[in-house]
Design an enzyme around this catalytic site. Structure first.
Site, PDB file in Angstrom:
ATOM      1  N   ASP A 163      -4.162  -0.581  -3.220  1.00  0.00           N
ATOM      2  CA  ASP A 163      -4.294   0.566  -2.309  1.00  0.00           C
ATOM      3  C   ASP A 163      -3.303   1.674  -2.674  1.00  0.00           C
ATOM      4  OD1 ASP A 163      -6.279  -0.880  -1.136  1.00  0.00           O
ATOM      5  OD2 ASP A 163      -5.517  -0.726   0.910  1.00  0.00           O
TER       6      ASP A 163
ATOM      7  N   ASN B 214      -8.421  -3.220  -1.921  1.00  0.00           N
ATOM      8  CA  ASN B 214      -9.785  -2.955  -1.450  1.00  0.00           C
ATOM      9  C   ASN B 214     -10.132  -1.474  -1.506  1.00  0.00           C
ATOM     10  OD1 ASN B 214      -7.901  -2.747   0.867  1.00  0.00           O
ATOM     11  ND2 ASN B 214      -9.745  -2.250   2.031  1.00  0.00           N
ATOM     12  N   HIS B 215      -9.118  -0.602  -1.662  1.00  0.00           N
ATOM     13  CA  HIS B 215      -9.400   0.836  -1.788  1.00  0.00           C
ATOM     14  C   HIS B 215      -9.535   1.293  -3.235  1.00  0.00           C
ATOM     15  CE1 HIS B 215      -9.426   2.688   2.247  1.00  0.00           C
ATOM     16  NE2 HIS B 215      -8.836   1.557   2.576  1.00  0.00           N
TER      17      HIS B 215
ATOM     18  N   ASP C 118       0.827  -1.205   0.000  1.00  0.00           N
ATOM     19  CA  ASP C 118       0.000   0.000   0.000  1.00  0.00           C
ATOM     20  C   ASP C 118       0.867   1.263   0.000  1.00  0.00           C
ATOM     21  OD1 ASP C 118      -1.194  -2.308   1.158  1.00  0.00           O
ATOM     22  OD2 ASP C 118      -2.807  -1.108   2.004  1.00  0.00           O
TER      23      ASP C 118
ATOM     24  N   HIS D 287      -1.122   4.396  -0.554  1.00  0.00           N
ATOM     25  CA  HIS D 287      -2.191   5.236  -0.007  1.00  0.00           C
ATOM     26  C   HIS D 287      -2.010   6.744  -0.215  1.00  0.00           C
ATOM     27  CE1 HIS D 287      -5.191   2.655   1.713  1.00  0.00           C
ATOM     28  NE2 HIS D 287      -4.298   1.927   2.345  1.00  0.00           N
TER      29      HIS D 287
ATOM     30  N   HIS E 204      -2.044  -4.791   2.539  1.00  0.00           N
ATOM     31  CA  HIS E 204      -3.340  -4.615   3.208  1.00  0.00           C
ATOM     32  C   HIS E 204      -3.270  -4.241   4.687  1.00  0.00           C
ATOM     33  CE1 HIS E 204      -7.658  -5.033   3.332  1.00  0.00           C
ATOM     34  NE2 HIS E 204      -7.691  -6.214   3.928  1.00  0.00           N
TER      35      HIS E 204
ATOM     36  N   HIS F 224      -3.558  -8.626  -2.931  1.00  0.00           N
ATOM     37  CA  HIS F 224      -3.625  -7.520  -1.972  1.00  0.00           C
ATOM     38  C   HIS F 224      -3.977  -7.982  -0.566  1.00  0.00           C
ATOM     39  CE1 HIS F 224      -4.055  -3.559  -0.318  1.00  0.00           C
ATOM     40  NE2 HIS F 224      -5.232  -3.900   0.163  1.00  0.00           N
TER      41      HIS F 224
ATOM     42  N   ARG G  10     -11.973  -7.175  10.214  1.00  0.00           N
ATOM     43  CA  ARG G  10     -12.404  -6.000   9.456  1.00  0.00           C
ATOM     44  C   ARG G  10     -13.905  -5.989   9.200  1.00  0.00           C
ATOM     45  NH1 ARG G  10      -7.747  -3.807   6.744  1.00  0.00           N
ATOM     46  NH2 ARG G  10      -5.973  -5.218   6.878  1.00  0.00           N
TER      47      ARG G  10
ATOM     48  N   ASP H 165      -6.533   6.916  -1.694  1.00  0.00           N
ATOM     49  CA  ASP H 165      -7.269   7.113  -0.429  1.00  0.00           C
ATOM     50  C   ASP H 165      -6.319   7.411   0.723  1.00  0.00           C
ATOM     51  OD1 ASP H 165      -9.894   6.971  -1.295  1.00  0.00           O
ATOM     52  OD2 ASP H 165     -10.116   4.837  -0.901  1.00  0.00           O
ATOM     53  N   ARG H 166      -6.885   8.086   1.722  1.00  0.00           N
ATOM     54  CA  ARG H 166      -6.193   8.493   2.954  1.00  0.00           C
ATOM     55  C   ARG H 166      -5.169   9.586   2.689  1.00  0.00           C
ATOM     56  NH1 ARG H 166      -7.803   5.924   7.444  1.00  0.00           N
ATOM     57  NH2 ARG H 166      -8.643   3.818   7.297  1.00  0.00           N
TER      58      ARG H 166
END
Length: 484
Positions: free
Chosen positions: A255, A287-288, A226, A228, A413, A336, A386, A258-259
């Site tokens: 990923d 997943n993002h 990730d 991000h 992840h 991922h 999660r 995001d963030r």
């Protein structure tokens, strides 16, 4: 009945947990709250406090369970509804979150913040229902099929790099210049951004769900986890480890966005390199790279702010086409999230996933589990911390690898203190490449360099400075749900 002595001890331990929480030592705080619950399981606040720790650690399934335990003890505890709403929002379960936000707003009608979050959640639910209603309307063409970048004029005032439209090819000079602009917080013209995304979308639509990868002869392959939206840390990987080239391939394991508030810069750089070196830059869906996550964690808002809604829709279509897994030299599977809720899954099953028809990954099935699952130290399988996917033990990993004639699994992840962790008797590796995640966690980042003879070199690195733009700058109002 709980004795008075145990009640007193539990409250003392809860106070210690509160101090740990204030120090952002969330795992330690969870241990203390758990100890308090064991001494006195009848205090709803212990569960809501532990739920808040789980939200901070992105263990949204555990947070929902704790909020529900709290509500069993005290059905009027508004904070428990708020915690459950936080976790459901984080998972993109907007309808479930809306129910709790209605309760919170009803019990605290003067709370303007709660009312604002309720109104925004209601808007998102309404919008999703509308989008679902027209989703299968054959009269609604995709953005990618109808967009014509050639019709977009470039203003004479634009002083950035340009892509030659006649050749419709990108070159290294353009990519280098684009990266320098991004470092200086400038962007490229939307015409060229559209051209980059469309070129990669075309490649992805033609790719299988599982990609076979070879390490460049006399070179190396770098696997990153990730990133991000942390553009400056992301570019630091290239600056310290080498930029993509014919003898240096990269695999980014989901990923990308995001963030972090420089997600547009990260994804356009990755897509530009994919266009420039189609067989040396590999991208897996995380997943993002999904609509629900992008609505909550900032990517949708960032694309709208820096470009427009049409571009977000094009990104969404392109994310839907991203491959789900890679196999390096027939021996190392890279996904991922992780493995599956059933034992008989083969690589051919992954290859056959019809990701283009599925679009969004949903909450069960192979595609969902590839993106969301996590390893656990105990044998067997467990419920996901999660709230989506599963947790899988060392025996599950061993059996899967043996069935598919593989040596190991690399996945991402999960943030890790040292950037990577080797588990399951050396057969399962987690690599995470966003150091000082969200500017708060203090973790190192890591990547893995792999040589043609499949020797793995784990490299860790620290965060680098970046402009004073906070994480999730473009996120919805719901980012506040994670801080109450």
């Amino acid at each position: 009945m709980t004795s008075e002595e145990n009640k007193l001890k539990a409250d003392q331990i809860k106070a210690e947990a509160n101090v740990l929480f204030g120090q952002k030592r969330f795992n330690d705080a969870i241990e203390k709250y758990t100890a308090a619950i064991e001494l006195n399981p009848n205090v709803a606040a212990y569960y809501t406090n532990r739920a808040f720790c789980h939200v901070k650690l992105e263990n949204y399934g555990y947070a929902i369970s704790d909020a529900e335990e709290a509500l069993k003890i005290d059905p009027t505890l508004t904070k428990a509804n708020y915690r459950r709403a936080s976790a459901n929002m984080a998972l993109g379960k907007f309808k479930e979150a809306l129910k709790d936000l209605k309760v919170v707003s009803k019990r605290a009608p003067g709370d303007k913040d709660a009312k604002m979050k309720l109104d925004e959640c209601a808007k998102i639910v309404k919008r999703i229902e509308f989008e679902k209603a027209i989703e299968h309307d054959d009269r609604k063409p995709s953005v990618g099929d109808t967009l014509e970048p050639s019709s977009i004029a470039v203003e004479s005032s634009y002083d950035g790099p340009r892509i030659d439209e006649e050749s419709n090819q990108i070159d290294k000079k353009f990519v280098d210049s684009m990266i320098e602009r991004f470092k200086n917080q400038k962007t490229v013209h939307r015409k060229y951004a559209f051209m980059i995304i469309l070129a990669v979308r075309k490649m992805m639509l033609e790719a299988p769900s599982l990609i076979d990868v070879q390490v460049p002869p006399n070179g190396k392959l770098t696997v990153c986890g990730d990133v991000h939206g942390q553009f400056y840390d992301f570019i630091n990987i290239f600056e310290t480890n080498g930029y993509p080239a014919e003898d240096h391939a990269y695999l980014f394991n989901g990923d990308f966005v995001d963030r972090g508030s420089f997600s547009v810069e990260v994804i356009l750089t990755l897509f530009a390199y994919k266009w420039l070196y189609p067989n040396r830059l590999f991208l897996a869906r995380g997943n993002h790279e999904t609509d629900n996550m992008n609505k909550v964690y900032g990517f949708e808002g960032e694309v709208r702010a820096k470009f427009n809604e049409t571009m977000f829709k094009l990104f969404s279509e392109t994310f839907n086409a991203l491959p789900l897994a890679h196999v390096i030299e027939n021996k190392i599977l890279v996904v991922h999230g992780g493995l599956f809720s059933k034992d008989d899954v083969t690589l051919d099953d992954i290859r056959k996933i019809d990701r283009l028809s599925l679009g969004q990954p949903g909450t069960d099935g192979l595609m969902c589990e590839l993106l969301w699952s996590d390893p656990q130290p105990e044998p067997g399988r467990g419920a996901s911390k999660r709230g989506v996917g599963i947790q899988f033990g060392p025996d599950v990993t061993k059996n899967f690898l043996e069935r598919n004639n593989l040596d190991m699994l690399i996945r991402s992840h999960e943030v890790k203190e040292n950037g990577y962790v080797i588990e399951h008797d050396g057969k399962c590796v987690t690599v995470f490449s966003a150091p000082n995640y969200c500017d708060t966690v203090g973790n190192k980042g890591a990547f893995i360099n792999i040589t043609p003879d499949l020797k793995l070199d784990y490299v860790t690195f620290e965060a680098v400075p970046h402009p004073q733009v906070r994480p999730m700058q473009y996120a919805s109002q719901f980012s506040g749900l994670f801080g109450m």
